[in-house]
Design an enzyme around this catalytic site. Structure first.
Site, PDB file in Angstrom:
ATOM      1  N   GLU A  95      12.058  18.959 -23.858  1.00 35.29           N
ATOM      2  CA  GLU A  95      11.185  19.291 -22.720  1.00 35.29           C
ATOM      3  C   GLU A  95      11.641  20.596 -22.055  1.00 35.29           C
ATOM      4  OE1 GLU A  95       8.407  17.620 -21.876  1.00 35.29           O
ATOM      5  OE2 GLU A  95       8.661  15.595 -22.681  1.00 35.29           O
ATOM      6  N   LYS A 110       9.148  23.431 -13.096  1.00 34.04           N
ATOM      7  CA  LYS A 110       8.188  22.352 -12.892  1.00 34.04           C
ATOM      8  C   LYS A 110       7.721  22.332 -11.441  1.00 34.04           C
ATOM      9  CE  LYS A 110       6.656  17.779 -13.767  1.00 34.04           C
ATOM     10  NZ  LYS A 110       6.814  16.452 -14.303  1.00 34.04           N
ATOM     11  N   ARG A 170      -1.248  23.277 -14.165  1.00 36.47           N
ATOM     12  CA  ARG A 170      -0.233  22.275 -14.514  1.00 36.47           C
ATOM     13  C   ARG A 170      -0.376  21.806 -15.961  1.00 36.47           C
ATOM     14  NH1 ARG A 170       1.461  17.225 -10.584  1.00 36.47           N
ATOM     15  NH2 ARG A 170       2.920  16.194 -11.985  1.00 36.47           N
ATOM     16  N   ARG A 190       0.817  -1.232   0.000  1.00 40.03           N
ATOM     17  CA  ARG A 190       0.000   0.000   0.000  1.00 40.03           C
ATOM     18  C   ARG A 190       0.844   1.272   0.000  1.00 40.03           C
ATOM     19  NH1 ARG A 190      -2.879  -2.874   3.842  1.00 40.03           N
ATOM     20  NH2 ARG A 190      -4.722  -3.876   2.972  1.00 40.03           N
ATOM     21  N   HIS A 222       2.231  18.071 -26.272  1.00 45.70           N
ATOM     22  CA  HIS A 222       1.980  16.665 -25.960  1.00 45.70           C
ATOM     23  C   HIS A 222       0.722  16.097 -26.600  1.00 45.70           C
ATOM     24  CE1 HIS A 222       5.289  17.229 -23.259  1.00 45.70           C
ATOM     25  NE2 HIS A 222       5.233  15.980 -22.848  1.00 45.70           N
ATOM     26  N   LYS A 270       4.070  11.846 -10.477  1.00 39.42           N
ATOM     27  CA  LYS A 270       3.230  10.996 -11.329  1.00 39.42           C
ATOM     28  C   LYS A 270       3.960   9.678 -11.573  1.00 39.42           C
ATOM     29  CE  LYS A 270       1.262  14.360 -14.463  1.00 39.42           C
ATOM     30  NZ  LYS A 270       0.940  14.493 -15.897  1.00 39.42           N
ATOM     31  N   ASN A 326       1.688  20.331 -20.605  1.00 42.20           N
ATOM     32  CA  ASN A 326       1.304  19.414 -21.688  1.00 42.20           C
ATOM     33  C   ASN A 326       1.460  20.037 -23.075  1.00 42.20           C
ATOM     34  OD1 ASN A 326       0.662  17.324 -19.951  1.00 42.20           O
ATOM     35  ND2 ASN A 326      -1.413  18.099 -19.632  1.00 42.20           N
ATOM     36  N   HIS A 354       9.827   9.919 -27.067  1.00 39.79           N
ATOM     37  CA  HIS A 354       8.873  10.876 -26.514  1.00 39.79           C
ATOM     38  C   HIS A 354       9.307  12.325 -26.772  1.00 39.79           C
ATOM     39  CE1 HIS A 354       5.954  12.521 -23.716  1.00 39.79           C
ATOM     40  NE2 HIS A 354       6.942  13.198 -23.142  1.00 39.79           N
ATOM     41  N   GLU A 369      -2.982  18.208 -10.991  1.00 37.70           N
ATOM     42  CA  GLU A 369      -3.228  18.555 -12.381  1.00 37.70           C
ATOM     43  C   GLU A 369      -4.690  18.836 -12.681  1.00 37.70           C
ATOM     44  OE1 GLU A 369      -0.997  16.180 -15.198  1.00 37.70           O
ATOM     45  OE2 GLU A 369      -2.230  16.921 -16.827  1.00 37.70           O
ATOM     46  N   HIS A 375       1.949  13.013 -28.404  1.00 39.67           N
ATOM     47  CA  HIS A 375       1.490  11.653 -28.093  1.00 39.67           C
ATOM     48  C   HIS A 375       0.896  10.979 -29.327  1.00 39.67           C
ATOM     49  CE1 HIS A 375       1.145  12.410 -23.472  1.00 39.67           C
ATOM     50  NE2 HIS A 375       2.327  11.931 -23.815  1.00 39.67           N
TER      51      HIS A 375
HETATM   52  N1  LIG Z   1       6.063  10.959 -14.553  1.00 33.38           N
HETATM   53  C1  LIG Z   1       6.164  12.039 -15.303  1.00 33.38           C
HETATM   54  O1  LIG Z   1       5.811  13.137 -14.901  1.00 33.38           O
HETATM   55  C2  LIG Z   1       6.738  11.899 -16.674  1.00 33.38           C
HETATM   56  C3  LIG Z   1       7.064  13.044 -17.376  1.00 33.38           C
HETATM   57  C4  LIG Z   1       7.644  12.889 -18.628  1.00 33.38           C
HETATM   58  C5  LIG Z   1       7.866  11.630 -19.142  1.00 33.38           C
HETATM   59  N2  LIG Z   1       7.529  10.532 -18.426  1.00 33.38           N
HETATM   60  C6  LIG Z   1       7.784   9.185 -18.954  1.00 33.38           C
HETATM   61  O2  LIG Z   1       9.183   9.014 -19.132  1.00 33.38           O
HETATM   62  C7  LIG Z   1       9.370   8.004 -20.108  1.00 33.38           C
HETATM   63  C8  LIG Z   1      10.506   8.383 -21.022  1.00 33.38           C
HETATM   64  O3  LIG Z   1      11.673   8.497 -20.242  1.00 33.38           O
HETATM   65  P1  LIG Z   1      13.118   8.587 -20.896  1.00 33.38           P
HETATM   66  O4  LIG Z   1      13.064   9.440 -22.083  1.00 33.38           O
HETATM   67  O5  LIG Z   1      14.039   8.927 -19.804  1.00 33.38           O
HETATM   68  O6  LIG Z   1      13.346   7.122 -21.471  1.00 33.38           O
HETATM   69  P2  LIG Z   1      13.907   5.773 -20.816  1.00 33.38           P
HETATM   70  O7  LIG Z   1      13.640   5.701 -19.383  1.00 33.38           O
HETATM   71  O8  LIG Z   1      13.408   4.647 -21.653  1.00 33.38           O
HETATM   72  O9  LIG Z   1      15.489   5.893 -21.048  1.00 33.38           O
HETATM   73  C9  LIG Z   1      16.009   5.849 -22.353  1.00 33.38           C
HETATM   74  C10 LIG Z   1      17.076   4.782 -22.513  1.00 33.38           C
HETATM   75  O10 LIG Z   1      18.316   5.245 -21.983  1.00 33.38           O
HETATM   76  C11 LIG Z   1      18.800   4.328 -21.022  1.00 33.38           C
HETATM   77  N3  LIG Z   1      19.550   5.136 -20.051  1.00 33.38           N
HETATM   78  C12 LIG Z   1      19.030   5.859 -19.055  1.00 33.38           C
HETATM   79  N4  LIG Z   1      19.991   6.564 -18.453  1.00 33.38           N
HETATM   80  C13 LIG Z   1      21.154   6.274 -19.078  1.00 33.38           C
HETATM   81  C14 LIG Z   1      22.493   6.720 -18.891  1.00 33.38           C
HETATM   82  N5  LIG Z   1      22.815   7.647 -17.976  1.00 33.38           N
HETATM   83  N6  LIG Z   1      23.448   6.198 -19.697  1.00 33.38           N
HETATM   84  C15 LIG Z   1      23.116   5.309 -20.658  1.00 33.38           C
HETATM   85  N7  LIG Z   1      21.859   4.863 -20.888  1.00 33.38           N
HETATM   86  C16 LIG Z   1      20.887   5.351 -20.096  1.00 33.38           C
HETATM   87  C17 LIG Z   1      17.550   3.686 -20.500  1.00 33.38           C
HETATM   88  O11 LIG Z   1      17.746   2.487 -19.815  1.00 33.38           O
HETATM   89  C18 LIG Z   1      16.771   3.476 -21.786  1.00 33.38           C
HETATM   90  O12 LIG Z   1      17.288   2.397 -22.494  1.00 33.38           O
HETATM   91  C19 LIG Z   1       8.046   7.811 -20.819  1.00 33.38           C
HETATM   92  O13 LIG Z   1       7.515   6.573 -20.409  1.00 33.38           O
HETATM   93  C20 LIG Z   1       7.204   8.954 -20.304  1.00 33.38           C
HETATM   94  O14 LIG Z   1       5.823   8.614 -20.249  1.00 33.38           O
HETATM   95  C21 LIG Z   1       6.979  10.640 -17.202  1.00 33.38           C
HETATM   96 ZN   LIG Z   2       6.886  14.942 -21.966  1.00 32.46          ZN
END
Ligand SMILES: NC(=O)c1ccc[n+]([C@@H]2O[C@H](COP(=O)([O-])OP(=O)(O)OC[C@H]3O[C@@H](n4cnc5c(N)ncnc54)[C@H](O)[C@@H]3O)[C@@H](O)[C@H]2O)c1
Ligand SMILES: [Zn+2]
Length: 373
Positions: free
Chosen positions: A187, A229, A243, A123, A250, A145, A247, A266, A239, A254
């Protein structure tokens, strides 16, 4: 550099985002003081674990903390209930109890997935975010999030679960693939467009240093974006209002991601989405003429796409209907009024009805001669 995130109405959920080259070395001490626990589970994708996992586990154990490394296959395709189930099963098999803490060490996928594990295991147990991609440092790790994707769409199952601490060490970005670095920059550009003209200009001026991974420039970039942020999240933790400005880019982003079968990352899709949405904003008269040109110029300096890569206009427009943020018939987009300022409508809302014919016109106008990315 340190940013404090205050999340009313949950004052207990305030936390620090510490941003400094080399700060990863302080993880064990900092975790011990803000998230004291019986045991720690470091959750990381295989590629990140291979680079940093052993060091993190060694540091935690060196100060007497019980720590285990749990890995999963990297990639968005792993942000699922199945992998969530596997990770929670492994925690249970290792007999992690309620007095546990999760350390999410990876990009946004890891933050969302491990954050959702933390939100739900027993939980809810504390989570510390150690973002390792630029996107995760400036965006995903802050705001609480968490969640996973389903076949019906991205992030459809999740929870708000604020971290106890976020440690962002720009030195970790040295190993990040180039495309991932640029995706994170998109971003940051988004923050500049919606919130701060000076920041937007600064990114344009420092783009070369940022792309060369200059640690000081990256530290400033992350600190700037996190501060924006944090301020937006503090005012609107769940949100329901302002907030939504985050987006920007996006709604179309998306849709482009989905249409590409997630071949577009992304951040790259968001860069394209910003271009289309600003064009739509100008058509609607919400966004000042000339904004698109300024956006395109900074995107080019950041080696980001300056137009959408579209194979079927109809499909992209149709895909916006699946976006969970489109609550009624017309998609709604967060739009700038000009560079540095978000636009609200006459009712004080931060998203704008963007009829499909306007989106289609904006897509068509901007996608002409799209270059491959
Ligand atoms: N929670 C939120 O508010 C929020 C906001 C924006 C995006 N997101 C989410 O984030 C995700 C995208 O994240 P991302 O772009 O970081 O992608 P990701 O987490 O897939 O990372 C990209 C790749 O790089 C690798 N990697 C990470 N750090 C590394 C490093 N220092 N050296 C070498 N390789 C490394 C990862 O393992 C992966 O293979 C999406 O799922 C999106 O929905 C969430
Ligand atoms: Zn984003």
């Amino acid at each position: 550099m340190k940013v404090r995130v205050e999340t009313t109405p949950q004052p207990t959920a305030s936390y620090d985002v510490v941003i400094r080259a080399g700060v990863l070395a302080e993880l064990a001490d900092r975790v011990r003081s803000v998230a004291a626990a019986e045991r720690y589970a470091v959750i990381a994708p295989g590629d990140v674990a291979a680079l940093y996992g052993a060091g993190v586990i060694r540091d935690l154990r060196a100060v007497g903390l019980a720590a285990e490394l749990l890995t999963f296959e990297p990639g968005e395709a792993q942000k699922t209930r199945a992998v969530w189930a596997e990770l929670t099963d492994r925690l249970a098999a290792l007999e992690f109890g309620r007095d546990s803490c999760i350390i999410a060490c990876g990009g946004g996928v890891t933050g969302d997935l491990a954050g959702f594990v933390a939100a739900t295991y027993m939980r809810g147990v504390p989570v510390v975010q150690v973002p390792t991609t630029l996107l995760a440092m400036i965006d995903a790790s802050v705001g609480g999030k968490t969640g996973v994707d389903t076949s019906a769409g991205k992030n459809l199952v999740g929870a708000f679960h604020q971290p106890r601490l976020v440690l962002a060490d720009p030195l970790l970005l040295k190993t990040l693939p180039d495309a991932e670095l640029r995706a994170g920059l998109a971003e940051a550009v988004k923050h500049g467009v919606m919130l701060d003209r000076a920041y937007f200009d600064w990114i344009g001026e420092r783009a070369d240093e940022l792309l060369a991974r200059d640690a000081a420039a990256l530290e400033n970039l992350v600190a700037g974006s996190v501060a924006f942020k944090a301020a937006v999240v503090a005012a609107d933790p769940f949100e329901t209002g302002r907030r939504a400005v985050l987006n920007f880019g996006h709604t179309i982003g998306h849709a482009l991601e989905r249409q590409s079968g997630y071949a577009l990352t992304h951040g790259i899709a968001v860069a394209m989405g910003m271009v289309v949405e600003v064009a739509a904003g100008q058509l609607l008269g919400v966004t000042e003429p000339g904004t698109l040109e300024q956006l395109v110029s900074v995107l080019r300096r950041c080696d980001l796409p300056d137009r959408p890569h579209v194979t079927s206009l109809d499909q992209v427009v149709a895909a916006t209907r699946l976006d969970k943020k489109a609550r009624n018939a017309a998609p709604r987009c967060a739009l700038p009024r000009e560079i540095g300022a978000a636009a609200s409508d006459s009712a004080g809302r931060w998203t704008h009805d963007t009829p499909e014919n306007v989106l289609a016109a904006a897509l068509e106008a901007t996608s002409a001669g799209a270059r491959n990315v």
